[in-house]
Motif scaffolding. Structure first.
Motif, PDB file in Angstrom:
ATOM      1  N   VAL A  75       0.824  -1.211   0.000  1.00  0.00           N
ATOM      2  CA  VAL A  75       0.000   0.000   0.000  1.00  0.00           C
ATOM      3  C   VAL A  75       0.860   1.264   0.000  1.00  0.00           C
ATOM      4  CG1 VAL A  75      -0.232   0.175   2.523  1.00  0.00           C
ATOM      5  CG2 VAL A  75      -2.049   1.065   1.046  1.00  0.00           C
ATOM      6  N   ASP A  76       0.418   2.271  -0.751  1.00  0.00           N
ATOM      7  CA  ASP A  76       1.112   3.554  -0.822  1.00  0.00           C
ATOM      8  C   ASP A  76       0.323   4.689  -0.170  1.00  0.00           C
ATOM      9  OD1 ASP A  76       3.527   2.926  -2.533  1.00  0.00           O
ATOM     10  OD2 ASP A  76       1.926   2.210  -3.841  1.00  0.00           O
ATOM     11  N   ALA A  77      -0.977   4.508  -0.011  1.00  0.00           N
ATOM     12  CA  ALA A  77      -1.822   5.495   0.665  1.00  0.00           C
ATOM     13  C   ALA A  77      -3.137   4.818   1.021  1.00  0.00           C
ATOM     14  CB  ALA A  77      -2.072   6.712  -0.224  1.00  0.00           C
ATOM     15  N   ILE A  78      -3.780   5.338   2.058  1.00  0.00           N
ATOM     16  CA  ILE A  78      -5.072   4.803   2.522  1.00  0.00           C
ATOM     17  C   ILE A  78      -6.104   5.922   2.444  1.00  0.00           C
ATOM     18  CG2 ILE A  78      -6.311   3.751   4.453  1.00  0.00           C
ATOM     19  CD1 ILE A  78      -3.480   2.926   5.542  1.00  0.00           C
ATOM     20  N   VAL A  79      -7.241   5.624   1.840  1.00  0.00           N
ATOM     21  CA  VAL A  79      -8.351   6.574   1.800  1.00  0.00           C
ATOM     22  C   VAL A  79      -9.516   5.951   2.562  1.00  0.00           C
ATOM     23  CG1 VAL A  79      -9.949   7.902   0.377  1.00  0.00           C
ATOM     24  CG2 VAL A  79      -7.601   7.485  -0.428  1.00  0.00           C
ATOM     25  N   HIS A  80      -9.870   6.566   3.681  1.00  0.00           N
ATOM     26  CA  HIS A  80     -10.915   6.008   4.550  1.00  0.00           C
ATOM     27  C   HIS A  80     -12.222   6.765   4.346  1.00  0.00           C
ATOM     28  CE1 HIS A  80     -12.935   4.047   7.741  1.00  0.00           C
ATOM     29  NE2 HIS A  80     -12.804   5.004   8.643  1.00  0.00           N
ATOM     30  N   GLU A 110       0.829   3.676   9.972  1.00  0.00           N
ATOM     31  CA  GLU A 110       2.116   3.806  10.657  1.00  0.00           C
ATOM     32  C   GLU A 110       3.043   2.644  10.294  1.00  0.00           C
ATOM     33  OE1 GLU A 110       3.773   4.916  15.111  1.00  0.00           O
ATOM     34  OE2 GLU A 110       1.836   3.905  14.919  1.00  0.00           O
ATOM     35  N   GLN A 111       2.502   1.429  10.261  1.00  0.00           N
ATOM     36  CA  GLN A 111       3.323   0.264   9.931  1.00  0.00           C
ATOM     37  C   GLN A 111       3.848   0.337   8.496  1.00  0.00           C
ATOM     38  OE1 GLN A 111       0.367  -2.694  10.823  1.00  0.00           O
ATOM     39  NE2 GLN A 111       1.109  -3.018  12.919  1.00  0.00           N
ATOM     40  N   ALA A 112       3.013   0.878   7.590  1.00  0.00           N
ATOM     41  CA  ALA A 112       3.392   0.941   6.181  1.00  0.00           C
ATOM     42  C   ALA A 112       4.106   2.241   5.825  1.00  0.00           C
ATOM     43  CB  ALA A 112       2.145   0.789   5.305  1.00  0.00           C
ATOM     44  N   SER A 113       4.183   3.172   6.765  1.00  0.00           N
ATOM     45  CA  SER A 113       4.780   4.502   6.535  1.00  0.00           C
ATOM     46  C   SER A 113       4.113   5.200   5.355  1.00  0.00           C
ATOM     47  CB  SER A 113       6.297   4.374   6.302  1.00  0.00           C
ATOM     48  OG  SER A 113       6.929   3.818   7.428  1.00  0.00           O
ATOM     49  N   VAL A 114       2.776   5.229   5.374  1.00  0.00           N
ATOM     50  CA  VAL A 114       2.004   5.866   4.300  1.00  0.00           C
ATOM     51  C   VAL A 114       0.981   6.805   4.929  1.00  0.00           C
ATOM     52  CG1 VAL A 114       2.298   3.876   2.794  1.00  0.00           C
ATOM     53  CG2 VAL A 114       0.219   4.059   4.203  1.00  0.00           C
ATOM     54  N   PRO A 115       0.465   7.765   4.157  1.00  0.00           N
ATOM     55  CA  PRO A 115      -0.522   8.687   4.712  1.00  0.00           C
ATOM     56  C   PRO A 115      -1.940   8.108   4.720  1.00  0.00           C
ATOM     57  CG  PRO A 115      -0.044   9.282   2.449  1.00  0.00           C
ATOM     58  CD  PRO A 115       0.889   8.152   2.796  1.00  0.00           C
ATOM     59  N   LEU A 116      -2.719   8.552   5.686  1.00  0.00           N
ATOM     60  CA  LEU A 116      -4.148   8.239   5.753  1.00  0.00           C
ATOM     61  C   LEU A 116      -4.934   9.478   5.349  1.00  0.00           C
ATOM     62  CD1 LEU A 116      -6.618   6.506   6.670  1.00  0.00           C
ATOM     63  CD2 LEU A 116      -6.341   7.571   8.931  1.00  0.00           C
ATOM     64  N   TYR A 117      -5.817   9.322   4.370  1.00  0.00           N
ATOM     65  CA  TYR A 117      -6.750  10.375   3.970  1.00  0.00           C
ATOM     66  C   TYR A 117      -8.086  10.055   4.629  1.00  0.00           C
ATOM     67  CZ  TYR A 117      -3.380  11.798   0.415  1.00  0.00           C
ATOM     68  OH  TYR A 117      -2.249  12.247  -0.227  1.00  0.00           O
ATOM     69  N   PHE A 118      -8.471  10.891   5.572  1.00  0.00           N
ATOM     70  CA  PHE A 118      -9.658  10.619   6.383  1.00  0.00           C
ATOM     71  C   PHE A 118     -10.797  11.549   5.991  1.00  0.00           C
ATOM     72  CE2 PHE A 118     -12.098  11.738  10.287  1.00  0.00           C
ATOM     73  CZ  PHE A 118     -12.790  10.534  10.396  1.00  0.00           C
TER      74      PHE A 118
END
Length: 350
Positions: A75-80, A110-118
């Protein structure tokens, strides 16, 4: 000897993909990203994405240790975009879901060192009182306020996005499911709302789903990993009189003999209308009217909401004329789905 180098697309983990924003995000992101969707109950069923069933209540999102490790690496980014949005849910359950998702995804980020878009809501700017007219809406908004605090205080990189009311696609009005605003405006079009509890100058802030998706797409493509953004119409919002005229115009276009409802100040509804509900209406009808009032109370504001769209390059999309067209297209699509307009009817571009 020539060596060819291939670069994989970046991978986005998307939650809530079967919802309104989620579907629009798939359209926006699929050309440029690999999309992995975490679903709970409703399958995404879109060939452009891969999906897995998961749960925020389970360790590792309900995945095996090996699969979770692959997700962390990929994963490179998370969109919640997932959330408990039904105001009829138990308030404790709304809070549990709307805090559980960010908690689990922040851990992954945090584990993947990627940003979360909330995805939060613009209504955190003026939350309804928990003991006021809109207890369900209050539980939802306050859960988003708590979730924002959780995201803001976590060490993982994060972007907080605050859309206002979300309507259908700005061009053809389509959306995966109708929102509360469609219940209110639909009742006006059908003549099922004899009164609406808002003054004529009350602002109704909404943004089309494709605009919300385009903003998120821009931030992802530009690698923005921090910030808080208000995705609203702001001072370009249509007011209650504008919306009323739009609904009455659509009713006439559909050949409906709709009587225009009265716009009544909220205090008059408190003092005169609500006390009569229990005595004058059957319980089922009274409950339906209360739902209509709850939506109406939340949707209106006296002052413009904060707005980040002009600074992000999307000012033109929220000019009043553009918003009027988007609102019409969204309601005409609603009319088609409800059988009030021809299924093959063309959306009029005003």
């Amino acid at each position: 000897m020539t060596t060819e180098m291939t670069w994989r697309k970046k991978t986005i983990l998307l939650t809530g993909a079967a919802g309104v924003v989620g579907r629009a995000l798939i359209d926006e992101l699929a050309p440029d990203f690999d999309i992995v969707c975490m679903r709970h109950r409703t399958p995404v069923a879109d060939v452009r994405v891969s999906e897995f069933g998961g749960s925020f209540d389970e360790p590792r999102l309900g995945m095996s240790a090996d699969d979770y490790a692959v997700l962390v690496r990929r994963v490179d980014a998370i969109v919640h975009a997932a959330a408990a949005t039904s105001w009829k849910e138990d308030p404790a359950r709304i809070r549990e879901v709307n805090l559980g998702g960010p908690t689990a995804l922040l851990r992954l980020a945090e584990q993947a060192s990627v940003p979360l878009y909330f995805l939060s809501t613009a209504f955190v700017a003026n939350p309804p009182a928990a003991n006021g007219h809109s207890p369900g809406a209050a539980a939802y908004v306050h859960s988003k306020i708590e979730a924002e605090e959780l995201v803001r205080s976590h060490p993982a990189a994060s972007v907080i996005l605050r859309p206002s009311i979300i309507t259908g696609d700005s061009v053809d009005g389509r959306m995966s499911q109708f929102q509360g605003i469609h219940a209110v405006l639909g009742a006006i079009v059908r003549g099922a709302a004899p009164m609406i509890p808002m003054p004529a100058d009350a602002l109704i802030d909404f943004v089309p789903q494709d605009l919300v998706a385009a903003v998120i797409g821009k931030l992802l493509r530009e690698g923005v990993e921090t910030g808080e953004f208000w995705l609203t119409a702001g001072d370009q919002s249509l007011n209650a009189r504008d919306i009323m005229d739009l609904c009455m115009g659509l009713a006439a276009e559909l050949g409906l003999a709709t009587k225009e409802p009265r716009l009544i100040p909220t205090e008059a509804v408190d003092r005169l209308i609500i006390p009569l509900l229990e005595d004058s209406l059957p319980p089922k009808l009274a409950a339906k009217f209360r739902d209509l009032l709850e939506f109406s109370w939340l949707f209106q504001s006296a002052e413009p909401l904060p707005n980040s769209l002009p600074e992000l390059g999307f000012g033109k999309q929220i000019e009043k004329d553009a918003l009027h067209r988007a609102a019409y297209n969204s309601m005409y699509y609603w009319a088609r789905v409800k059988g009030l307009a021809p299924a093959d009817g063309k959306v009029r571009v005003a």
